[in-house]
Write an enzyme that holds these catalytic residues in place. Structure first.
Site, PDB file in Angstrom:
ATOM      1  N   CYS A 127       0.795  -1.230   0.000  1.00 45.02           N
ATOM      2  CA  CYS A 127       0.000   0.000   0.000  1.00 45.02           C
ATOM      3  C   CYS A 127       0.826   1.279   0.000  1.00 45.02           C
ATOM      4  O   CYS A 127       0.267   2.374  -0.072  1.00 45.02           O
ATOM      5  CB  CYS A 127      -0.957  -0.007   1.187  1.00 45.02           C
ATOM      6  N   HIS A 152      -3.147   8.640   5.588  1.00 46.09           N
ATOM      7  CA  HIS A 152      -3.371   7.281   5.088  1.00 46.09           C
ATOM      8  C   HIS A 152      -4.810   6.913   5.472  1.00 46.09           C
ATOM      9  O   HIS A 152      -5.544   6.407   4.633  1.00 46.09           O
ATOM     10  CB  HIS A 152      -2.339   6.339   5.704  1.00 46.09           C
ATOM     11  N   GLU A 176      -1.523   6.501  13.324  1.00 48.75           N
ATOM     12  CA  GLU A 176      -1.225   7.632  12.444  1.00 48.75           C
ATOM     13  C   GLU A 176      -1.499   8.963  13.142  1.00 48.75           C
ATOM     14  O   GLU A 176      -0.704   9.909  13.042  1.00 48.75           O
ATOM     15  CB  GLU A 176      -2.040   7.536  11.150  1.00 48.75           C
ATOM     16  N   LYS A 227     -10.195   8.430   1.773  1.00 50.55           N
ATOM     17  CA  LYS A 227     -10.529   7.035   1.438  1.00 50.55           C
ATOM     18  C   LYS A 227     -12.023   6.745   1.566  1.00 50.55           C
ATOM     19  O   LYS A 227     -12.512   5.786   0.968  1.00 50.55           O
ATOM     20  CB  LYS A 227      -9.691   6.077   2.289  1.00 50.55           C
ATOM     21  N   HIS A 275      -9.742   2.316  -0.303  1.00 52.07           N
ATOM     22  CA  HIS A 275      -8.287   2.218  -0.208  1.00 52.07           C
ATOM     23  C   HIS A 275      -7.798   1.585  -1.511  1.00 52.07           C
ATOM     24  O   HIS A 275      -8.050   0.415  -1.769  1.00 52.07           O
ATOM     25  CB  HIS A 275      -7.907   1.368   1.000  1.00 52.07           C
ATOM     26  N   PHE A 319       1.871  -3.180   4.371  1.00 52.42           N
ATOM     27  CA  PHE A 319       2.360  -4.483   4.841  1.00 52.42           C
ATOM     28  C   PHE A 319       3.895  -4.471   4.808  1.00 52.42           C
ATOM     29  O   PHE A 319       4.502  -3.846   3.939  1.00 52.42           O
ATOM     30  CB  PHE A 319       1.889  -5.612   3.919  1.00 52.42           C
TER      31      PHE A 319
END
Lengths: 243, 388
Positions: free
Chosen positions: B157, B283, B294, B312, B317, B375
């Site tokens: 991502c 994010h 975050e 998002k 996403h 990830f």
């Protein structure tokens, strides 16, 4: 494009990676990793042994053309079965940056990693990216190129066995001087490896045997029929450098 | 103002393939999320690029698929600007860096299903051109007419945020004189069922930073920018920072240390102080863990008052395309001077201490940070700005 860097050391692995027990991976992490990820950890560990590279601190440029394709194909079998049991571990192990994710966790490396894929130019782009980091950053950079056979029922691609090669690169001597050039027109006399991981392994052998000369970094690829291009490296050694 | 000028950009997402419409949509209350574009035994909503999607020209038909078509919708508007850069610098001096997490794996899903996992796979299927990362890369090279260094960045991502970093680095190191950078990912069963298996896929439209958030929605998108140091443009890429959590393969470090390190590195790269940032495009996935970590990192690096929103809830996403898509959306907001509200955030989680934007407001000073985390603990922060 021409960009250069210096190679402090290199290491390669080729073969059956299922039984590898890389020293840098604790057993708990090792059990979760694929043979491809183990091969990446193995060559980085050998490289660190050879050059003293700090795996906990240096940024890692990782490159793999097909990525964790065996994990991905196994995962797809579960994903495409409406009643399939999709493993969350297998899912997060299917991303291209799986191997350097595990290495960063195992070594406490917070420096940042990247994972590149560029088909036949995968090894070339990894070295170019690392050289660009050396030119704009303030420390050494590690490169690791690795691929595994693409399993059926997908068409046969990748090396015949898991292949991984790692390099410890620096902005200045000591080390072998590596001048990267391309893209250039292919020459029928170019000795091109079948896959980018094998091209990277061939560069490793040229470095460890202190064999100067040109090395073709681009492997044969699926788009060669349309003209294509190659990246090359000129490798030279200073006789005053320690072997 | 330093950084690299961005004379051309485009994006295709659930907000459509018009930048004007996408920018307008950030400020309305519509939720353009819908069912996945194929049969799948899951209750969720997705950010689907609305059709009709453009078909590749006959010479590129072997690459055709949802991945190629979404990429084409976002890349084609840059062709003229890329050609001008190639004329100025030489064709092999223009590079290409594409972020993608899954490539065109949806084509392989269809082929495997059609063949019931037994070879031979269907005649229409082409692994190299439709699924592999080099297929997406070669398709975009040919669409854009790029002859210089080209690579995919695939760090899940954070892929296309890191692609912007590689592109900027290539220009600074002389690898290329101008670079097209961005990303593309198309919806597939692998990611939908994978995130469901992780227990983070929401059945409802996602609500980043809300006390009532319960996970993510997936989306698909492509977005590209041209980075050209010789161009005159009001918006610029100022800095990119990267870090690794070194914590867990799929869960963020709850302390937010990795996210904070990426933001600090991005500010360093841009050569600016935290006080120079007027907006954070988060994010902001809508998982409890991500938004908590975050928000902690934003407060630590930028303080508790800089406005923060996640887009998002509008796009889903978009995984490997998220960094580039959100960079383009943020650039549109910088051009206009206003940040968008964080849709669905009310009631904001009391544990979130950063200033989640309830309503639009001015981006002052005109500099923004856009975050992407992935990830493998792979983090990136991108600093964008408008010339005052």
């Amino acid at each position: 494009m021409t960009i250069e860097c210096y190679v402090r050391g290199a290491a390669a692995f080729e073969g059956d990676a299922r039984t590898l027990r890389p020293a840098i991976l604790p057993p708990m992490l090792r059990r979760r990793t694929s043979p491809l990820s183990r091969a990446v950890a193995e060559v980085l560990g050998r490289l660190a042994d050879a050059t003293g590279a700090d795996l906990g601190r240096l940024p890692i440029v990782h490159a793999t053309s097909h990525g964790e394709i065996a994990v991905t194909v196994a995962l797809l079998a579960a994903v495409l079965d409406p009643d399939g049991d999709v493993s969350p571990t297998r899912f997060h192990n299917s991303v291209h940056n799986t191997a350097c994710g595990y290495v960063s966790i195992a070594c406490g490396n917070r420096a940042g990693h990247t994972t590149l894929a560029a088909g036949p130019d995968t090894a070339a782009m990894a070295l170019v990216e690392a050289a660009a980091r050396l030119a704009t950053g303030d420390g050494d950079v590690l490169v690791v190129c690795a691929d595994e056979p693409v399993p059926p029922p997908l068409p046969p691609r990748g090396p015949a066995a898991v292949t991984a090669a790692a390099f410890h690169l620096a902005a200045a001597r000591p080390g072998a001087r590596l001048v990267l050039e391309g893209p250039a027109a292919p020459d029928p006399r170019d000795a091109r490896a079948g896959t980018p991981a094998e091209a990277a392994a061939a560069l490793t052998h040229a470095i460890t045997s202190r064999r100067p000369g040109p090395v073709v970094l681009s492997s044969l690829g699926p788009f060669d029929g349309d003209g294509g291009h190659v990246y090359r490296a000129a490798l030279s050694f200073d006789p005053t450098d320690p072997p | 103002m330093g950084g690299v000028p961005i004379p051309a950009m485009h994006a295709a997402s659930a907000l459509g393939a018009s930048l004007e419409a996408a920018h307008r949509a950030l400020f309305d209350d519509d939720r353009p999320l819908g069912p996945p574009p194929f049969e799948i035994p899951l209750r969720t909503v997705c950010g689907v690029v609305p059709g009709p999607l453009p078909a590749p020209p006959p010479s590129l038909r072997a690459f055709d698929g949802r991945q190629a078509r979404i990429a084409l919708a976002a890349a084609e508007p840059l062709v003229g600007a890329v050609a001008r850069a190639a004329t100025r610098y030489g064709a092999d001096r223009v590079g290409l860096v594409v972020g993608s997490s899954t490539g065109g794996v949806r084509a392989t899903e269809r082929a495997l299903q059609e063949a019931d996992f037994e070879p031979p796979l269907p005649a229409w299927f082409d692994y190299d051109r439709m699924h592999a990362m080099h297929g997406t890369l070669e398709f975009l090279r040919r669409v854009l007419g790029v002859r210089g260094p080209a690579t995919v960045v695939s760090t899940a991502c954070s892929s296309s945020g890191k692609a912007l970093g590689t592109a900027k680095r290539w220009i600074e190191a002389g690898v290329a004189d101008a670079v097209v950078a961005g990303g593309v990912d198309s919806l597939c069963a692998l990611t939908l069922r994978g995130f469901a298996a992780l227990g983070v896929l929401s059945g409802r439209p996602c609500r980043p930073f809300s006390a009532e958030r319960d996970g993510i929605n997936l989306g698909e998108a492509a977005a590209f920018v041209l980075l050209d140091p010789g161009a005159d443009a009001p918006v610029r890429l100022l800095g990119v920072g990267e870090s690794s959590d070194a914590h867990h393969m799929s869960a963020p470090d709850p302390s937010g240390a990795g996210a904070a390190a990426a933001m600090r590195a991005a500010l360093d790269d841009a050569g600016i102080e935290p006080g120079a940032v007027g907006y954070v495009n988060a994010h902001g996935t809508g998982t409890t863990q991500n938004d908590d970590a975050e928000a902690r990192a934003v407060v630590e690096v930028l303080g508790p008052t800089v406005p923060v929103s996640s887009t998002k809830a509008k796009t889903g996403h978009t995984l490997g395309a998220a960094g580039a898509l959100e960079a383009v959306l943020t650039l549109l907001c910088l051009q206009d001077g206003r940040y968008p509200p964080s849709l669905g955030a009310e009631p904001i989680d009391g544990a979130i201490e950063c200033a989640v934007a309830r309503a639009p407001g001015p981006i002052d000073p005109p500099v923004a940070i856009s975050n992407s985390f992935a990830f493998g603990g792979s983090n990136v922060a991108v600093v964008l700005g408008r010339a005052p």
